[in-house]
Design a protein around this motif. Sequence first.
Motif, short mmCIF file in Angstrom:
data_model
loop_
_atom_site.label_atom_id
_atom_site.label_comp_id
_atom_site.label_asym_id
_atom_site.label_seq_id
_atom_site.Cartn_x
_atom_site.Cartn_y
_atom_site.Cartn_z
N TYR A 68 41.67 13.10 -37.33
CA TYR A 68 41.13 11.81 -36.90
C TYR A 68 40.44 11.08 -38.05
CZ TYR A 68 42.18 11.70 -31.93
OH TYR A 68 42.83 11.59 -30.73
N THR A 69 39.88 11.81 -38.99
CA THR A 69 39.28 11.15 -40.16
C THR A 69 40.33 10.34 -40.91
OG1 THR A 69 37.60 12.87 -40.41
CG2 THR A 69 38.08 11.51 -42.33
N THR A 75 43.92 3.41 -40.39
CA THR A 75 44.18 2.31 -39.46
C THR A 75 43.05 1.29 -39.40
OG1 THR A 75 43.30 3.66 -37.62
CG2 THR A 75 45.69 3.72 -38.04
N ARG A 76 41.81 1.73 -39.59
CA ARG A 76 40.67 0.81 -39.45
C ARG A 76 40.26 0.16 -40.76
NH1 ARG A 76 40.37 -0.01 -33.99
NH2 ARG A 76 40.60 2.00 -32.91
N THR A 77 40.39 0.88 -41.85
CA THR A 77 39.93 0.33 -43.13
C THR A 77 41.06 0.06 -44.12
OG1 THR A 77 39.62 2.49 -44.21
CG2 THR A 77 37.82 1.68 -42.83
N GLY A 78 42.27 0.53 -43.81
CA GLY A 78 43.38 0.34 -44.71
C GLY A 78 43.32 1.20 -45.97
N PHE A 129 35.83 7.78 -26.63
CA PHE A 129 35.55 6.76 -27.64
C PHE A 129 36.84 6.00 -27.94
CE2 PHE A 129 32.35 10.04 -28.22
CZ PHE A 129 31.17 9.30 -28.32
N GLU A 130 37.32 5.29 -26.94
CA GLU A 130 38.61 4.62 -27.04
C GLU A 130 38.66 3.60 -28.17
OE1 GLU A 130 39.93 3.02 -23.38
OE2 GLU A 130 39.63 4.88 -22.24
N GLY A 131 37.55 2.90 -28.40
CA GLY A 131 37.56 1.89 -29.45
C GLY A 131 37.78 2.44 -30.83
N LEU A 132 37.43 3.71 -31.02
CA LEU A 132 37.55 4.33 -32.34
C LEU A 132 38.72 5.30 -32.42
CD1 LEU A 132 36.18 4.57 -35.14
CD2 LEU A 132 34.86 6.50 -34.21
N THR A 133 38.90 6.10 -31.38
CA THR A 133 39.91 7.17 -31.41
C THR A 133 41.16 6.86 -30.62
OG1 THR A 133 38.98 8.30 -29.48
CG2 THR A 133 38.04 8.84 -31.63
N GLY A 134 41.17 5.73 -29.91
CA GLY A 134 42.35 5.41 -29.10
C GLY A 134 42.34 6.07 -27.75
N VAL A 229 48.13 10.92 -33.85
CA VAL A 229 47.11 11.87 -33.41
C VAL A 229 46.74 11.56 -31.97
CG1 VAL A 229 46.12 12.35 -35.68
CG2 VAL A 229 45.26 10.43 -34.35
N SER A 230 46.48 12.59 -31.22
CA SER A 230 46.08 12.46 -29.82
C SER A 230 45.19 13.63 -29.46
CB SER A 230 47.32 12.44 -28.92
OG SER A 230 46.95 12.57 -27.56
N PRO A 231 44.19 13.43 -28.58
CA PRO A 231 43.31 14.55 -28.20
C PRO A 231 44.07 15.75 -27.64
CG PRO A 231 42.39 12.47 -27.46
CD PRO A 231 43.76 12.16 -27.98
N ASP A 232 45.18 15.49 -26.96
CA ASP A 232 45.94 16.60 -26.36
C ASP A 232 46.61 17.49 -27.40
OD1 ASP A 232 45.25 15.75 -23.82
OD2 ASP A 232 47.02 14.46 -23.62
N ASN A 233 46.72 17.00 -28.64
CA ASN A 233 47.31 17.83 -29.70
C ASN A 233 46.35 18.88 -30.22
OD1 ASN A 233 49.59 16.24 -29.54
ND2 ASN A 233 49.01 14.91 -31.25
N PHE A 234 45.08 18.78 -29.84
CA PHE A 234 44.06 19.67 -30.40
C PHE A 234 43.35 20.46 -29.30
CE2 PHE A 234 44.33 15.70 -32.88
CZ PHE A 234 44.96 16.21 -34.00
#
Length: 332
Positions: A68-69, A75-78, A129-134, A229-234
């Motif tokens: 996620y880092t 995606t957020r900072t390019g 944290f949908e706004g950050l992690t989707g 990346v998705s939470p279900d992958n971890f």
Amino acid sequence: MSALTSTLTRTAVLAVMIVCTFTVNDYDLSLLAQVGLTAIALMGLNLLVGYCGQLSLGHGAFYAIGAYTTAILVTRTGMPHLLTLPIALVLSFAVGAVLGIPAVRLRGFSLALVTLALAIALPQLLKHFEGLTGGQLGVNVPRPAPPGALTTDQWTYLVAVVLAFAVFLGVRNLVTSRIGLAMVTVRDNEAAAGAMGVPVARVRVVVFALSAGLTGLAGALATLVTGYVSPDNFNMLLSVNLVAGIVLGGLGRVWGPIVGAVFLTYLPLYTTDISQTAPGIVNGLVIIVFLLLLPEGVTGLATRLGRRLRARIAPRSTVRTESGTGSEPVRT
């Protein structure tokens, strides 16, 4: 001569890995990249479990932190993909250090339960944290643009295997150094290690943090390879799979993570044809069978068989040498 042989071997292995970039198709390269990044995660976990004797069932959480880092920074900072890798490593290392301090007081099953709780809780936190992690949907990450005429799969493969090669050399040098000896001493006899002046608590914290950092690096590389990346992958299964990999490869053995990474990468390709849950079942059976029957893992078994073979060959060679060079009896 031994140092020269070792250097030539490392050079030959690196050359073969580079040649594979241009001779293997993109699908197989993506699988080999997965082997490389999984090996990095297993090398980190092997330091903790195999060399330091601390059982963790929560390293999937550090894998997620690294993944996620990279996903958020790209995606957020390019930020360029490669620049996110050291950041993911450092952040995972820092989280591991923070968690490693209270973990110093825990042993065996207690530590396993605490780290297992971390592996269960983190995916749920990521969903909130949908706004950050989707959230539940996760994050689609654009894959890195390759340099020159390379394809994306070729480039991510090169990055993964070269980093895996570098981490392997670093881990091998670490475990053969005084720090590695301190780790093994703490694992085998903590009281004796303390009596000899080994800072037991510091060793445990540093190894826990280093293990977390390498696992986070593997997660960041996984984001580059898969682009998603998705939470279900971890979930918890990821942590169990990592433990299965080092158990099968061989706890406390340098080559064990490589064998375990091959197992974890290619086994699901065959077992998912039976059932979606088959990989988890097989990995659980692997842990049970190897802990009961082959605790030294595949690499340990290979080493033992090699010693027996050399022991059988050596006496024959000695006999032949003596019979060939012996002098004729003196006749009087």
